[in-house]
Design a protein around this motif. Structure first.
Motif, PDB file in Angstrom:
ATOM      1  N   VAL A 130       0.848  -1.193   0.000  1.00 23.31           N
ATOM      2  CA  VAL A 130       0.000   0.000   0.000  1.00 23.31           C
ATOM      3  C   VAL A 130       0.883   1.242   0.000  1.00 23.31           C
ATOM      4  N   ALA A 131       0.606   2.149  -0.912  1.00 15.39           N
ATOM      5  CA  ALA A 131       1.320   3.426  -1.005  1.00 15.39           C
ATOM      6  C   ALA A 131       0.501   4.362  -1.875  1.00 15.39           C
ATOM      7  N   PRO A 132       0.657   5.674  -1.721  1.00  9.76           N
ATOM      8  CA  PRO A 132      -0.087   6.608  -2.569  1.00  9.76           C
ATOM      9  C   PRO A 132       0.282   6.434  -4.040  1.00  9.76           C
ATOM     10  N   ASP A 133      -0.691   6.701  -4.921  1.00  7.76           N
ATOM     11  CA  ASP A 133      -0.397   6.648  -6.352  1.00  7.76           C
ATOM     12  C   ASP A 133       0.162   7.994  -6.794  1.00  7.76           C
ATOM     13  N   GLY A 134       0.272   8.218  -8.101  1.00  8.42           N
ATOM     14  CA  GLY A 134       0.850   9.451  -8.609  1.00  8.42           C
ATOM     15  C   GLY A 134       0.081  10.692  -8.228  1.00  8.42           C
ATOM     16  N   ASP A 135      -1.204  10.532  -7.900  1.00  9.64           N
ATOM     17  CA  ASP A 135      -2.034  11.662  -7.495  1.00  9.64           C
ATOM     18  C   ASP A 135      -2.149  11.796  -5.987  1.00  9.64           C
ATOM     19  N   GLY A 136      -1.395  10.959  -5.277  1.00  6.04           N
ATOM     20  CA  GLY A 136      -1.434  11.020  -3.827  1.00  6.04           C
ATOM     21  C   GLY A 136      -2.606  10.296  -3.197  1.00  6.04           C
ATOM     22  N   GLN A 137      -3.335   9.489  -3.995  1.00  2.00           N
ATOM     23  CA  GLN A 137      -4.481   8.754  -3.485  1.00  2.00           C
ATOM     24  C   GLN A 137      -4.072   7.346  -3.048  1.00  2.00           C
ATOM     25  N   PRO A 138      -4.813   6.734  -2.104  1.00  2.00           N
ATOM     26  CA  PRO A 138      -4.481   5.378  -1.647  1.00  2.00           C
ATOM     27  C   PRO A 138      -4.477   4.390  -2.813  1.00  2.00           C
ATOM     28  N   ALA A 139      -3.490   3.511  -2.812  1.00  5.92           N
ATOM     29  CA  ALA A 139      -3.375   2.563  -3.916  1.00  5.92           C
ATOM     30  C   ALA A 139      -2.751   1.261  -3.445  1.00  5.92           C
ATOM     31  N   LEU A 140      -3.106   0.192  -4.157  1.00  9.61           N
ATOM     32  CA  LEU A 140      -2.459  -1.110  -3.986  1.00  9.61           C
ATOM     33  C   LEU A 140      -1.518  -1.297  -5.161  1.00  9.61           C
ATOM     34  N   HIS A 141      -0.228  -1.348  -4.875  1.00  5.89           N
ATOM     35  CA  HIS A 141       0.777  -1.548  -5.916  1.00  5.89           C
ATOM     36  C   HIS A 141       1.082  -3.045  -6.007  1.00  5.89           C
ATOM     37  N   VAL A 142       1.016  -3.562  -7.230  1.00  5.59           N
ATOM     38  CA  VAL A 142       1.159  -5.003  -7.443  1.00  5.59           C
ATOM     39  C   VAL A 142       2.331  -5.260  -8.373  1.00  5.59           C
ATOM     40  N   ALA A 143       3.310  -6.013  -7.880  1.00 10.75           N
ATOM     41  CA  ALA A 143       4.477  -6.350  -8.689  1.00 10.75           C
ATOM     42  C   ALA A 143       4.197  -7.610  -9.502  1.00 10.75           C
ATOM     43  N   GLY A 144       5.100  -7.888 -10.445  1.00 11.94           N
ATOM     44  CA  GLY A 144       5.012  -9.140 -11.190  1.00 11.94           C
ATOM     45  C   GLY A 144       4.266  -9.030 -12.502  1.00 11.94           C
ATOM     46  N   GLU A 145       4.120 -10.159 -13.165  1.00 12.05           N
ATOM     47  CA  GLU A 145       3.498 -10.200 -14.480  1.00 12.05           C
ATOM     48  C   GLU A 145       1.978 -10.067 -14.376  1.00 12.05           C
ATOM     49  N   ALA A 146       1.375  -9.549 -15.445  1.00  6.22           N
ATOM     50  CA  ALA A 146      -0.062  -9.267 -15.463  1.00  6.22           C
ATOM     51  C   ALA A 146      -0.938 -10.488 -15.179  1.00  6.22           C
ATOM     52  N   PRO A 147      -0.617 -11.686 -15.712  1.00  4.13           N
ATOM     53  CA  PRO A 147      -1.495 -12.831 -15.455  1.00  4.13           C
ATOM     54  C   PRO A 147      -1.629 -13.197 -13.976  1.00  4.13           C
ATOM     55  N   HIS A 148      -0.673 -12.767 -13.147  1.00  2.12           N
ATOM     56  CA  HIS A 148      -0.698 -13.109 -11.723  1.00  2.12           C
ATOM     57  C   HIS A 148      -1.283 -11.995 -10.848  1.00  2.12           C
ATOM     58  N   LEU A 149      -1.665 -10.879 -11.467  1.00  4.34           N
ATOM     59  CA  LEU A 149      -2.072  -9.723 -10.684  1.00  4.34           C
ATOM     60  C   LEU A 149      -3.325 -10.004  -9.842  1.00  4.34           C
TER      61      LEU A 149
END
Length: 266
Positions: A130-149
């Motif tokens: 969990v960290a703010p996105d580019g606009d400073g809003q709450p976000a879930l950042h997910v690493a790895g390849e798209a099929p596993h998101l």
């Protein structure tokens, strides 16, 4: 805590039936009724219930399906006619269901009641944070390849749910001076939590998407069953003793609980 997690029951029903079914329900093959709607055919599952006295249609928001509960002896042709007569009722309630929100980049999903944007970070290391996105809003950042998101987001939510529920259960168990057994997480459509006679507790992992006071209430509710395995006056006094905002949490679940089932899935 028993009760539906959303859904609509038809306000009309067929006449009462009293004859006994000559064929045990266990021997019946699966039954379906095809209902033609504007966007194509819909399969309505027929569920035979020996305790049922009438036909009852239900649109379940959690499972996003339609079922017909019927006494064992009612002819399928009679049930089919009943469903066809309530075609418009089914259509309206299906249209009213909230749209599904998949776990995919850009989607907004609640975490402890606060909307978080899913941000895909394919080059990053780790899993989900969990960290703010580019606009400073709450976000879930997910690493790895798209099929596993999608799987990584759901796994993260389940871990968060287990941690939050375990903390809450321990708190209320201490407050009520009781012991509890195992804590398991499920994706149930008919109840938010349960307590076995042995003290094992089970919860829907989707509670992690509700505000914390709602999750806390469900934990207090099930822990209180360690002293009262019923919903009598003494049980509710125990719950309100440790969770004064019980009615506020119940009101939130009535208004918004079914929406928690719109997140994730295929």
């Amino acid at each position: 805590m028993r009760g539906r997690c959303g859904g609509n029951v038809a306000p009309v029903a067929a006449m009462l039936f009293r004859r006994q079914d000559p064929k045990p329900p266990a021997q019946r093959a699966a039954e379906w009724i095809e209902l033609l709607l504007d966007d194509g055919p819909l399969r309505v599952a027929v569920r035979r219930n020996p305790q049922a006295r009438r036909l009852t249609l239900r649109v379940r928001a959690a499972a996003r399906d339609v079922t017909l509960t019927a006494p064992p002896h009612v002819p399928l042709a009679f049930a089919r006619d009943f469903v066809q007569r309530h075609r418009e009722w089914v259509r309206v309630r299906l249209v009213r269901l909230p749209e599904k929100v998949l776990f995919e980049p850009g989607a907004l999903i609640p975490l402890h009641g606060t909307p978080h944007r899913i941000v895909h970070c394919p080059q990053a290391r780790g899993t989900v944070w969990v960290a703010p996105d580019g606009d400073g809003q709450p976000a879930l950042h997910v690493a790895g390849e798209a099929p596993h998101l999608a799987r990584r987001v759901q796994d993260y939510l389940k871990r968060e749910a287990r941690q939050a529920l375990t903390t809450a259960v321990r708190h209320y168990a201490g407050a009520l001076k009781v012991e509890v057994g195992r804590i398991t997480l499920r994706d149930t459509a008919s109840r938010w939590g349960s307590c076995s006679a042995q003290g094992d507790l089970s919860f829907s992992w989707r509670l992690v998407m509700a505000p914390r006071f709602v999750l806390d209430y469900l934990a207090a509710h099930e822990v209180a069953h360690r002293l009262e395995m019923n919903h009598g006056p003494r049980f509710w006094r125990l719950v309100e003793q440790v969770c004064p905002n019980r009615r506020e949490a119940e009101a939130w679940l009535r208004r918004h609980g079914s929406d928690l089932h719109r997140y994730g899935g295929d």
